[in-house]
Design a protein around this motif. Structure first.
Motif, PDB file in Angstrom:
ATOM      1  N   ARG A  77       0.828  -1.204   0.000  1.00 14.71           N
ATOM      2  CA  ARG A  77       0.000   0.000   0.000  1.00 14.71           C
ATOM      3  C   ARG A  77       0.865   1.257   0.000  1.00 14.71           C
ATOM      4  NH1 ARG A  77      -3.303  -3.134   3.570  1.00 14.71           N
ATOM      5  NH2 ARG A  77      -2.270  -2.221   5.390  1.00 14.71           N
ATOM      6  N   PHE A  78       1.940   1.214   0.773  1.00 14.57           N
ATOM      7  CA  PHE A  78       2.832   2.366   0.873  1.00 14.57           C
ATOM      8  C   PHE A  78       3.460   2.676  -0.474  1.00 14.57           C
ATOM      9  CE2 PHE A  78       6.348   4.917   2.470  1.00 14.57           C
ATOM     10  CZ  PHE A  78       5.808   5.531   3.594  1.00 14.57           C
ATOM     11  N   MET A  79       3.896   1.630  -1.170  1.00 13.03           N
ATOM     12  CA  MET A  79       4.543   1.831  -2.467  1.00 13.03           C
ATOM     13  C   MET A  79       3.556   2.319  -3.523  1.00 13.03           C
ATOM     14  SD  MET A  79       7.731   1.501  -2.659  1.00 13.03           S
ATOM     15  CE  MET A  79       8.521   1.686  -1.085  1.00 13.03           C
ATOM     16  N   THR A  80       2.324   1.901  -3.422  1.00 10.86           N
ATOM     17  CA  THR A  80       1.311   2.379  -4.369  1.00 10.86           C
ATOM     18  C   THR A  80       1.077   3.871  -4.182  1.00 10.86           C
ATOM     19  OG1 THR A  80       0.199   0.225  -4.415  1.00 10.86           O
ATOM     20  CG2 THR A  80      -1.084   2.131  -5.101  1.00 10.86           C
ATOM     21  N   THR A  81       1.058   4.317  -2.931  1.00  9.72           N
ATOM     22  CA  THR A  81       0.813   5.734  -2.642  1.00  9.72           C
ATOM     23  C   THR A  81       2.060   6.583  -2.846  1.00  9.72           C
ATOM     24  OG1 THR A  81      -0.822   5.052  -0.988  1.00  9.72           O
ATOM     25  CG2 THR A  81      -0.067   7.340  -0.909  1.00  9.72           C
ATOM     26  N   PHE A  82       3.208   6.048  -2.432  1.00  9.94           N
ATOM     27  CA  PHE A  82       4.476   6.789  -2.539  1.00  9.94           C
ATOM     28  C   PHE A  82       5.471   5.953  -3.345  1.00  9.94           C
ATOM     29  CE2 PHE A  82       2.865   7.854   1.856  1.00  9.94           C
ATOM     30  CZ  PHE A  82       2.318   9.083   1.506  1.00  9.94           C
ATOM     31  N   PRO A  83       5.395   6.002  -4.670  1.00 15.35           N
ATOM     32  CA  PRO A  83       6.244   5.128  -5.491  1.00 15.35           C
ATOM     33  C   PRO A  83       7.713   5.523  -5.526  1.00 15.35           C
ATOM     34  CG  PRO A  83       4.940   6.590  -6.876  1.00 15.35           C
ATOM     35  CD  PRO A  83       4.451   6.788  -5.476  1.00 15.35           C
ATOM     36  N   ASP A  84       8.036   6.734  -5.051  1.00 17.21           N
ATOM     37  CA  ASP A  84       9.437   7.151  -5.048  1.00 17.21           C
ATOM     38  C   ASP A  84       9.682   8.097  -3.883  1.00 17.21           C
ATOM     39  OD1 ASP A  84       8.496   9.749  -5.894  1.00 17.21           O
ATOM     40  OD2 ASP A  84       8.420   8.967  -7.936  1.00 17.21           O
ATOM     41  N   VAL A  85      10.935   8.397  -3.657  1.00 14.30           N
ATOM     42  CA  VAL A  85      11.301   9.198  -2.492  1.00 14.30           C
ATOM     43  C   VAL A  85      10.755  10.615  -2.589  1.00 14.30           C
ATOM     44  CG1 VAL A  85      13.529   9.949  -3.422  1.00 14.30           C
ATOM     45  CG2 VAL A  85      13.219   9.766  -0.946  1.00 14.30           C
ATOM     46  N   ALA A  86      10.622  11.148  -3.804  1.00 17.94           N
ATOM     47  CA  ALA A  86      10.107  12.503  -3.963  1.00 17.94           C
ATOM     48  C   ALA A  86       8.650  12.600  -3.537  1.00 17.94           C
ATOM     49  CB  ALA A  86      10.270  12.962  -5.414  1.00 17.94           C
ATOM     50  N   SER A  87       7.851  11.596  -3.891  1.00 17.24           N
ATOM     51  CA  SER A  87       6.435  11.621  -3.515  1.00 17.24           C
ATOM     52  C   SER A  87       6.273  11.486  -2.002  1.00 17.24           C
ATOM     53  CB  SER A  87       5.667  10.508  -4.234  1.00 17.24           C
ATOM     54  OG  SER A  87       6.186   9.232  -3.915  1.00 17.24           O
ATOM     55  N   LEU A  88       7.134  10.707  -1.376  1.00 22.67           N
ATOM     56  CA  LEU A  88       7.093  10.590   0.081  1.00 22.67           C
ATOM     57  C   LEU A  88       7.499  11.903   0.739  1.00 22.67           C
ATOM     58  CD1 LEU A  88       6.815   9.030   2.716  1.00 22.67           C
ATOM     59  CD2 LEU A  88       9.111   8.093   2.340  1.00 22.67           C
ATOM     60  N   ALA A  89       8.513  12.544   0.208  1.00 18.14           N
ATOM     61  CA  ALA A  89       8.981  13.810   0.786  1.00 18.14           C
ATOM     62  C   ALA A  89       7.926  14.897   0.673  1.00 18.14           C
ATOM     63  CB  ALA A  89      10.268  14.248   0.092  1.00 18.14           C
ATOM     64  N   ARG A  90       7.137  14.885  -0.398  1.00  9.09           N
ATOM     65  CA  ARG A  90       6.113  15.924  -0.604  1.00  9.09           C
ATOM     66  C   ARG A  90       4.895  15.719   0.280  1.00  9.09           C
ATOM     67  NH1 ARG A  90       7.221  14.950  -6.151  1.00  9.09           N
ATOM     68  NH2 ARG A  90       5.362  13.627  -6.232  1.00  9.09           N
ATOM     69  N   ALA A  91       4.667  14.499   0.718  1.00  7.44           N
ATOM     70  CA  ALA A  91       3.449  14.178   1.473  1.00  7.44           C
ATOM     71  C   ALA A  91       3.444  14.863   2.828  1.00  7.44           C
ATOM     72  CB  ALA A  91       3.332  12.668   1.640  1.00  7.44           C
ATOM     73  N   ASP A  92       2.237  15.090   3.364  1.00  2.54           N
ATOM     74  CA  ASP A  92       2.166  15.583   4.738  1.00  2.54           C
ATOM     75  C   ASP A  92       2.286  14.404   5.688  1.00  2.54           C
ATOM     76  OD1 ASP A  92      -0.781  14.807   5.767  1.00  2.54           O
ATOM     77  OD2 ASP A  92      -0.890  15.433   3.669  1.00  2.54           O
ATOM     78  N   LEU A  93       2.788  14.674   6.879  1.00  2.00           N
ATOM     79  CA  LEU A  93       3.078  13.611   7.835  1.00  2.00           C
ATOM     80  C   LEU A  93       1.828  12.819   8.198  1.00  2.00           C
ATOM     81  CD1 LEU A  93       5.018  12.143   9.713  1.00  2.00           C
ATOM     82  CD2 LEU A  93       4.659  13.948  11.416  1.00  2.00           C
TER      83      LEU A  93
END
Length: 352
Positions: A59-75
């Motif tokens: 599920r995590f990889m589907t939502t955040f497929p790369d480090v940039a998408s994770l960095a942009r997300a709110d906590l």
């Protein structure tokens, strides 16, 4: 630490051969050298079983497929996906580390540089460096300590001695298969309670097995008594079915997640205990429960109160009123999610 001289190549070669034939090869984070995917898996696998991690990882990889998408997300979004996996500081550290990686413009490659990122210790850094970059580095998690402790029949080994031993066993080649083999061995065969020695490729030179003392090793550490903490969960409900929640402070237990207010009336927003008409509702109260954390047992007793009206909370405050259906979409710790689900089920049945 008194242990026999390690065989020159047996330990590593036996592990490599076994892993290639019997080890795990179809985990969702395998078959890649992409450091982001490997890093996320290694953080999730800290103190958590593989079977538990797999659906969270996917599920995590589907939502955040790369480090940039994770960095942009709110906590809060990140913690929402982490909800149920436990050890929530890992999620916070992962988010902060992603922002640091994006800021510096590259993913660290050496164990030493990886350890500078939040949430990455020595063993995790080594695993990432091996699987993503082919570096020669030793891992030493709980499974590896158990495998080494039994193979060499170690009596009360210290961390420094174990690291030295782990590094001494590193082969010159096939580091990825060797490292994965150590992980698989501790998880599949050399388990804590029921080791499958008859299936183990190390049995012919495993000192604990040869002595018939497999369960003795590694020598158990002295357990310190677990502390006990007792608090109340305050469940305040308005006539129109809204419940008061608080966003837990960071750092702290459940930091960044939402929960019913914890402690006593003094923990409520200013004025609540004085201005609201609180009516106890013991018939609605779920039973007390114990939430076991790393260093203590948390005894939580839900107390339900009906109140005449909700006092609006400032937008900047950690307080919020929401319906149970709304609250089920929030990033909640597992015990609170279960509690909200129980209340929601009761409420739905009452409507019927």
């Amino acid at each position: 630490m008194n242990c026999p001289a390690p065989p020159s190549t047996f330990f590593a070669q036996a592990l490599v051969n076994w892993q290639r034939q019997q080890g795990r090869h179809d985990l969702p984070w395998q078959g890649t050298h992409e450091p982001y995917r490997i890093w996320v898996s290694e953080i999730m696998l800290q103190q958590t079983q593989v079977s538990t991690v797999i659906p969270f990882y996917q599920r995590f990889m589907t939502t955040f497929p790369d480090v940039a998408s994770l960095a942009r997300a709110d906590l809060e979004t990140v913690l929402g996906l982490w909800s149920g996996l436990g050890y929530y500081a890992r999620g916070r550290h992962l988010h902060r580390a992603a922002q640091e990686i994006v800021k510096q413009g590259f993913f660290p490659r050496s164990p030493e540089e990886l350890q500078k990122l939040p949430g990455i210790g020595r063993s995790t850094a080594a695993a990432i460096a091996v699987f993503a970059f082919g570096r020669r580095a030793a891992i030493l998690d709980g499974n590896v300590k158990r495998v080494l402790g039994r193979f060499f029949a170690l009596d009360d080994p210290g961390n420094a001695e174990l690291w030295t031993l782990a590094e001494s066993q590193l082969p010159d080649r096939h580091l990825e298969a060797y490292t994965q083999g150590l992980m698989d061995m501790g998880s599949l065969l050399c388990t804590r309670a029921r080791p499958r020695c008859t299936d183990c490729p190390l049995q012919t030179q495993c000192q604990a097995h040869l002595r018939g003392e497999t369960r003795r090793y590694p020598t158990a550490r002295r357990k310190t008594p677990r502390s006990q903490r007792h608090h109340r969960l305050l469940l305040l409900c308005t006539p129109d079915g809204r419940w008061l929640m608080e966003k837990r402070p960071v750092p702290g237990v459940w930091g960044g997640l939402w929960s019913f207010p914890i402690e006593d009336m003094d923990s409520l927003p200013t004025g609540h205990s004085r201005t609201l008409d609180l009516t106890p509702c013991p018939d609605l109260e779920p039973p007390p429960f114990i939430h076991r954390l790393t260093h203590f047992d948390w005894h939580l007793t839900p107390r339900v109160f009906r109140i005449s009206e909700a006092v609006p909370a400032p937008s900047s405050s950690p307080w919020h009123w929401g319906t149970l259906s709304d609250l089920m979409t929030y990033p909640l710790p597992t015990p609170i999610h279960q509690l909200v689900h129980t209340l929601f089920t009761r409420e739905t049945e009452d409507v019927k």
